[in-house]
Scaffold this motif. Sequence first.
Motif, short mmCIF file in Angstrom:
data_model
loop_
_atom_site.label_atom_id
_atom_site.label_comp_id
_atom_site.label_asym_id
_atom_site.label_seq_id
_atom_site.Cartn_x
_atom_site.Cartn_y
_atom_site.Cartn_z
N LYS A 39 0.86 -1.18 0.00
CA LYS A 39 0.00 0.00 0.00
C LYS A 39 0.90 1.23 0.00
O LYS A 39 1.75 1.38 0.88
N VAL A 40 0.71 2.10 -0.98
CA VAL A 40 1.42 3.36 -1.04
C VAL A 40 0.61 4.37 -0.23
O VAL A 40 -0.56 4.61 -0.53
N ASP A 44 -1.16 9.46 5.64
CA ASP A 44 -2.20 8.56 6.15
C ASP A 44 -3.33 8.26 5.17
O ASP A 44 -4.37 7.74 5.57
N ALA A 45 -3.15 8.58 3.90
CA ALA A 45 -4.15 8.25 2.89
C ALA A 45 -3.52 7.30 1.86
O ALA A 45 -2.37 7.49 1.46
N GLU A 46 -4.26 6.27 1.45
CA GLU A 46 -3.76 5.34 0.43
C GLU A 46 -3.83 6.01 -0.94
O GLU A 46 -4.88 6.46 -1.36
N VAL A 47 -2.67 6.06 -1.61
CA VAL A 47 -2.59 6.70 -2.93
C VAL A 47 -2.10 5.73 -4.00
O VAL A 47 -1.82 6.14 -5.12
N GLY A 48 -1.98 4.45 -3.65
CA GLY A 48 -1.55 3.48 -4.64
C GLY A 48 -1.37 2.10 -4.06
O GLY A 48 -1.46 1.90 -2.84
N SER A 62 0.07 0.61 -9.16
CA SER A 62 -1.02 1.50 -9.54
C SER A 62 -1.05 2.69 -8.59
O SER A 62 -1.02 2.50 -7.37
N LEU A 63 -1.10 3.89 -9.13
CA LEU A 63 -1.16 5.10 -8.32
C LEU A 63 -2.47 5.83 -8.60
O LEU A 63 -2.79 6.12 -9.75
N LYS A 64 -3.23 6.10 -7.51
CA LYS A 64 -4.52 6.75 -7.70
C LYS A 64 -4.90 7.50 -6.43
O LYS A 64 -5.01 6.86 -5.38
N PRO A 65 -5.07 8.78 -6.49
CA PRO A 65 -4.87 9.67 -7.63
C PRO A 65 -3.38 10.02 -7.76
O PRO A 65 -2.74 10.39 -6.78
N VAL A 66 -2.85 9.87 -8.92
CA VAL A 66 -1.44 10.13 -9.15
C VAL A 66 -1.09 11.60 -8.84
O VAL A 66 0.04 11.91 -8.48
#
Length: 90
Positions: A39-40, A44-48, A62-66
């Motif tokens: 988990k990227v 403290d928010a998942e961005v990928g 996968s990156l979202k939102p990039v």
Amino acid sequence: MQEKTTNSTVNYNPEVISEETTVHFTKVTNANGVTIHGKVMKNDAEVGTVSYDEKGGYFITSLKPVTALTDVEVETLYQKIPGFKKEMLS
């Protein structure tokens, strides 16, 4: 007595991409081979996510939102991910 299955789960300390961005990895080894989930996280928010599956033959980042990541963070992440996978598989 012969083992029917062997399962192993390893959680790793977060890997640092920048002061605000880390990747949290878990590796699962079972009869189907090795699976890695990452988990990227940024502030403290998942961005990928990072996914590797030995049996399925895939390795996806996968990156979202990039747009949540800086250009430097994206570049650093894509440079480091193959090394992280190699280290976990060795």
